[in-house]
Write an enzyme that holds these catalytic residues in place. Structure first.
Site, PDB file in Angstrom:
ATOM      1  CB  SER A   1      53.115  30.865  39.623  1.00 48.32           C
ATOM      2  OG  SER A   1      54.064  30.745  40.663  1.00 48.32           O
TER       3      SER A   1
ATOM      4  CG  ASP B   1      49.276  30.114  37.665  1.00 48.65           C
ATOM      5  OD1 ASP B   1      48.243  30.523  37.119  1.00 48.65           O
ATOM      6  OD2 ASP B   1      49.362  29.893  38.887  1.00 48.65           O
ATOM      7  CG  HIS B   2      48.754  34.109  38.910  1.00 51.33           C
ATOM      8  ND1 HIS B   2      47.708  35.002  38.858  1.00 51.33           N
ATOM      9  CD2 HIS B   2      48.313  33.041  39.619  1.00 51.33           C
ATOM     10  CE1 HIS B   2      46.674  34.496  39.516  1.00 51.33           C
ATOM     11  NE2 HIS B   2      47.005  33.301  39.963  1.00 51.33           N
TER      12      HIS B   2
ATOM     13  CG  HIS C   1      45.363  33.536  44.715  1.00 47.41           C
ATOM     14  ND1 HIS C   1      44.875  34.598  44.000  1.00 47.41           N
ATOM     15  CD2 HIS C   1      45.633  32.568  43.801  1.00 47.41           C
ATOM     16  CE1 HIS C   1      44.859  34.301  42.712  1.00 47.41           C
ATOM     17  NE2 HIS C   1      45.312  33.071  42.561  1.00 47.41           N
TER      18      HIS C   1
ATOM     19  CG  HIS D   1      43.276  31.865  39.399  1.00 48.09           C
ATOM     20  ND1 HIS D   1      44.646  31.847  39.282  1.00 48.09           N
ATOM     21  CD2 HIS D   1      42.782  31.781  38.145  1.00 48.09           C
ATOM     22  CE1 HIS D   1      44.965  31.766  37.999  1.00 48.09           C
ATOM     23  NE2 HIS D   1      43.853  31.726  37.284  1.00 48.09           N
TER      24      HIS D   1
ATOM     25  CG  ASN E   1      44.347  27.686  38.374  1.00 50.22           C
ATOM     26  OD1 ASN E   1      43.958  26.942  37.492  1.00 50.22           O
ATOM     27  ND2 ASN E   1      45.041  28.772  38.125  1.00 50.22           N
ATOM     28  CB  VAL E   2      44.493  23.018  43.638  1.00 51.06           C
ATOM     29  CG1 VAL E   2      44.773  22.668  45.097  1.00 51.06           C
ATOM     30  CG2 VAL E   2      43.012  22.900  43.336  1.00 51.06           C
TER      31      VAL E   2
HETATM   32  O1  G3H Z   1      47.110  30.177  40.204  1.00 58.03           O
HETATM   33  C1  G3H Z   1      47.138  29.388  41.153  1.00 58.03           C
HETATM   34  C2  G3H Z   1      45.989  29.170  42.003  1.00 58.03           C
HETATM   35  O2  G3H Z   1      45.055  30.144  41.888  1.00 58.03           O
HETATM   36  C3  G3H Z   1      46.269  28.548  43.327  1.00 58.03           C
HETATM   37  O3  G3H Z   1      45.645  29.209  44.406  1.00 58.03           O
HETATM   38  O4  G3H Z   1      47.097  28.445  46.255  1.00 58.03           O
HETATM   39  O5  G3H Z   1      44.885  29.401  46.700  1.00 58.03           O
HETATM   40  O6  G3H Z   1      45.069  27.172  45.636  1.00 58.03           O
HETATM   41  P1  G3H Z   1      45.670  28.511  45.827  1.00 58.03           P
HETATM   42 ZN    ZN Z   2      45.893  31.979  40.918  1.00 60.09          ZN
END
Ligand code: G3H
Ligand code: ZN
Length: 292
Positions: free
Chosen positions: A50, A83-84, A177, A205, A227-228
């Site tokens: 990210s 990511d992001h 998140h 997400h 996404n985790v």
């Molecule tokens: O982009 C990453 C994810 O959306 C992770 O989210 O930390 O809440 O699992 P999280």
């Molecule tokens: Zn995310």
């Protein structure tokens, strides 16, 4: 093997009605752990870095080069994904480094500006063979303030995907998140409506906040990329705390990193298998070898 193409892997998973695990690399060891777990599960995987992780490390290249190397040596298809990214320059840097996909996160922008910038990113990335994920409807929680109330409109999603040519769409359907409990309640009916309205795989997400049963329902309703991150940090940190309290004189960081990563490794394998069950990998429309 070369990095896997997110479009091919995600479309195959979407067609088969199964989920695709996407886990955030925070330290180099995260990537090693995720890939080892995916190899045991014999399932494809997305490892993602990210913009926040880049800020933590100070720069993209050292971590990214190592992650790409780990992914290329894997026995299963691995996508290396940015990511992001809110910075267009960071997207360009990742593409130049060989990432196989990027997420441009314009979800904080007004609809038209998000659409316009995403379309420019898509054109840039597609000319270079790189897939693009975008977000519509801001999934909250990244700033520590949990807000599961945002919702993506199916009609806006259809317009956005058609106007931008984006390959995957991240949607706001009740997750937030950075949740450290798995208590989020997802709107599975909205997931199904968005899935019916757009031709690309959907991304959830903030999946750390979703229970196992909730995630299976979300995948059945139409989520593909899962996404985790926080959930794995919770497990890692808990294991490190327990190890250090049992071994208060240990100073070798490898010892407690191994304790943390051992539990993360087992959980990633379990989650990857969970996302494909009960349908099973055999439901995939594309043979695993074709993802390479
Ligand atoms: O982009 C990453 C994810 O959306 C992770 O989210 O930390 O809440 O699992 P999280
Ligand atoms: Zn995310």
């Amino acid at each position: 093997m070369p990095l896997a193409d997110l479009r091919e892997v995600a479309q195959a998973c979407a067609a088969g009605g199964i989920g695709l695990g996407a886990f955030n690399v925070v330290h180099l060891e995260s990537a090693e752990t995720f890939v080892a777990a995916a190899a045991r599960a014999e399932l494809p995987l997305v490892v993602q870095i990210s913009e926040n992780a880049v800020a933590y490390h100070g720069t993209l290249a050292p971590l990214a080069r190592a992650v790409i190397e780990i992914a290329q040596c894997a026995a299963v298809p691995v996508v290396v994904h940015l990511d992001h990214a809110e910075s267009v320059d960071l997207v360009h840097e990742a593409v130049a480094m060989g990432f196989s996909s990027v997420m441009f996160d314009g979800s904080k922008l007004p609809f038209d500006r998000n659409q316009e910038t995403t379309a420019e990113i898509v054109q840039y990335c597609h000319e270079r063979g790189v897939a693009v994920e975008a977000e519509l409807g801001e999934v909250g929680g990244k700033n520590g303030v949990h807000d599961p109330t945002a919702r993506t409109s199916p009609s806006e999603a259809a317009r956005f995907v058609s106007a931008t040519g984006v390959d995957l769409l991240a949607v706001a359907v009740g997750s937030s998140h950075a949740m450290t409990t798995r208590a989020a309640v997802l709107d599975t009916s909205l997931i199904a409506q968005i899935r019916a309205a757009v031709p690309v795989p959907l991304v959830l997400h903030g999946s750390s906040g979703v229970s196992d049963a909730g995630m299976r329902a979300a995948i059945a309703a139409g989520i593909t990329k899962v996404n985790v991150s926080t959930h794995l940090n919770v497990i890692f940190t808990g294991a490190v705390r327990a190890f250090l309290s049992r071994n208060p004189t240990v100073v070798d960081t490898r010892k407690y990193f191994s304790a943390g990563n051992g539990l993360v490794d087992a959980e990633v394998e379990r989650l990857l298998r969970w996302y494909v069950s009960p349908v099973g990998l055999a439901a995939l429309a594309v043979a695993p070898g074709a993802w390479g």
